[in-house]
Design an enzyme around this catalytic site. Structure first.
Site, short mmCIF file in Angstrom:
data_model
loop_
_atom_site.label_atom_id
_atom_site.label_comp_id
_atom_site.label_asym_id
_atom_site.label_seq_id
_atom_site.Cartn_x
_atom_site.Cartn_y
_atom_site.Cartn_z
N CYS A 150 24.00 47.03 34.68
CA CYS A 150 25.34 46.97 35.27
C CYS A 150 26.01 48.34 35.34
O CYS A 150 27.04 48.48 35.99
CB CYS A 150 26.21 45.99 34.49
SG CYS A 150 25.74 44.26 34.74
N ASP B 232 33.32 37.30 31.90
CA ASP B 232 32.26 37.93 31.12
C ASP B 232 32.41 39.44 31.21
O ASP B 232 32.85 39.99 32.21
CB ASP B 232 30.86 37.46 31.50
CG ASP B 232 30.47 37.71 32.95
OD1 ASP B 232 31.36 38.06 33.75
OD2 ASP B 232 29.28 37.55 33.26
N ASP C 235 23.75 38.18 41.11
CA ASP C 235 23.74 39.43 40.36
C ASP C 235 22.34 40.01 40.40
O ASP C 235 21.36 39.27 40.21
CB ASP C 235 24.15 39.20 38.90
CG ASP C 235 25.44 39.93 38.54
OD1 ASP C 235 25.48 41.15 38.78
OD2 ASP C 235 26.37 39.30 38.02
N ASP D 80 27.70 34.33 34.94
CA ASP D 80 28.88 34.16 35.79
C ASP D 80 29.26 32.69 35.97
O ASP D 80 30.44 32.35 36.08
CB ASP D 80 28.64 34.79 37.17
CG ASP D 80 28.66 36.30 37.12
OD1 ASP D 80 29.28 36.85 36.20
OD2 ASP D 80 28.07 36.93 38.01
N PHE E 157 38.92 38.89 42.03
CA PHE E 157 37.81 39.61 41.40
C PHE E 157 37.28 38.83 40.20
O PHE E 157 37.03 39.39 39.13
CB PHE E 157 38.23 41.02 41.00
CG PHE E 157 38.46 41.92 42.19
CD1 PHE E 157 37.44 42.72 42.67
CD2 PHE E 157 39.68 41.95 42.82
CE1 PHE E 157 37.64 43.53 43.78
CE2 PHE E 157 39.90 42.76 43.93
CZ PHE E 157 38.88 43.56 44.41
N ASP E 158 37.13 37.53 40.38
CA ASP E 158 36.63 36.67 39.31
C ASP E 158 35.11 36.74 39.30
O ASP E 158 34.48 37.45 40.08
CB ASP E 158 37.13 35.23 39.51
CG ASP E 158 37.41 34.54 38.19
OD1 ASP E 158 36.67 34.78 37.22
OD2 ASP E 158 38.37 33.75 38.13
#
EC number: 2.7.9.3
Length: 350
Positions: free
Chosen positions: A17, A229, A68, A91, A49-50
């Site tokens: 990430c 998260d 992701d 997520d 932006f969840d």
């Protein structure tokens, strides 16, 4: 399994990430895109932006969708697959849902890496998908110069039990389920200053599926008011987003934040990523770090890969929640509380 030792981190410039586009830069880009009007059934779209989108199907079922993917953050192919899958599945859990299907996203350098690497990466992902009681149903692959892998995940949640980053209530306690420090520790791995065995605690944490909801009673689950998260934007960035979406402020005690034993030492050695700097820039106007040393501030900005959940929970049940979560997440801890909106979105204290 691959028969020869392959160090995947040496095949990429950045990993996990920490490879995300900087949050502030991404927001400026997205402002220029004209998106279609949100459908009335969309309970959560990209506006907050969840962690995932939620589409209501009926009064009992809503669809949770996310994806992701990233470049290798570890050297071992199977472990990379496990971490990439756990990160993508997270997520759905962060929205209070449960994953049901997953599809692989693979970019692979066929000219430079053996095909056995694909087998190991996919097997690692498959194992984690099975652990989440979901199904691996296909995917898409391309021949590329750099290895990238991740998942598109679909899950379900009851529309009345959705968690978002916008529901934190004044007086709530904040619970973090995993330690911080994966960004700096894996930076040390990429620099070949350590071996995977030296940071195995962090690697195992990244490969741990974030199914906190499976350890909550219905009563406890109903007392979760907001969740997110902690991944590439660090505790500072994701905490700021939750505070802004909920129109509250968060007060967090650094001394209460769980962290991996070697994290501060690695930061002191200068094992930083580009994301440490971009996260600090992203949050500098919105957070307070008065009284914290520079190394402590670096940890707040540390880009997590498959990090823990940050839960905003009724203080009346927070102790019971931590006890329940520690059945799997041994480091789960109350790290702060929710305040009425202040000048700063997040107030970090020693």
């Amino acid at each position: 399994m691959t028969s020869t030792k392959i160090s995947l981190t040496q095949t990429v410039q950045k990993g996990g990430c920490a490879a995300k586009v900087a949050a502030s830069e991404l927001r400026e880009i997205l402002k220029q895109v004209k998106f279609p009007a949100a459908h009335p059934a969309l309970m959560v779209d990209g506006g907050l932006f969840d962690d995932a989108a939620i589409y209501k199907i009926n009064d009992e079922i809503a669809l949770v969708q996310t994806l992701d993917f990233f470049t290798p953050i570890v050297d071992t192919p199977k472990l990379f697959g496990e971490i990439a899958a756990a990160n993508a599945l997270s997520d759905v859990y962060a929205m209070g849902g449960k994953p049901k299907t997953a599809m692989g996203i693979l970019a692979f350098p066929l000219a430079t890496l053996p095909k056995e690497v694909i087998v190991d990466v996919m097997q690692g992902a498959s194992d984690k998908i099975a652990e989440a009681d979901a199904n691996f149903v296909g995917g898409h692959s391309i021949d590329d110069d750099t290895l990238k892998f991740g998942l598109s995940v679909t899950g379900f949640v009851n529309p009345q039990q959705v968690w978002t980053n916008a529901g934190a209530k004044v007086g709530d306690h904040l619970i973090l389920t995993k330690p911080l420090g994966t960004g700096t520790l894996t930076a040390g791995l990429k620099r070949q200053e350590v071996q995977e065995a030296d940071i195995m605690e962090a690697l195992q944490s990244m490969a741990t599926v974030n199914n906190a909801v499976d350890y909550m009673t219905p009563v406890l689950k109903n007392e979760v008011h907001a969740a997110t998260d902690i991944t590439g934007f660090g505790l500072s960035g994701h905490g700021m987003q939750l505070a802004n979406a909920s129109q509250v402020s968060l007060r967090i005690s650094f001394s209460k934040i769980p962290r991996f034993a070697k994290a501060l030492a690695f930061l002191e050695k200068g094992f930083l990523t580009k994301a440490h700097r971009s996260n600090a820039e992203y949050t500098k106007e919105a957070i307070s770090v008065a009284g914290l040393e520079s190394l402590q501030q670096h940890l707040l900005h540390d880009p997590q890969t498959s990090g823990g959940l940050l839960l905003s929970v009724s203080r009346e049940v927070s102790a019971d929640m931590v006890q329940a979560l520690r059945a799997k997440f041994k480091s789960a801890e109350i790290i702060g509380e929710v305040l009425p909106r202040q000048d700063k979105a997040v107030i970090f204290e020693p």
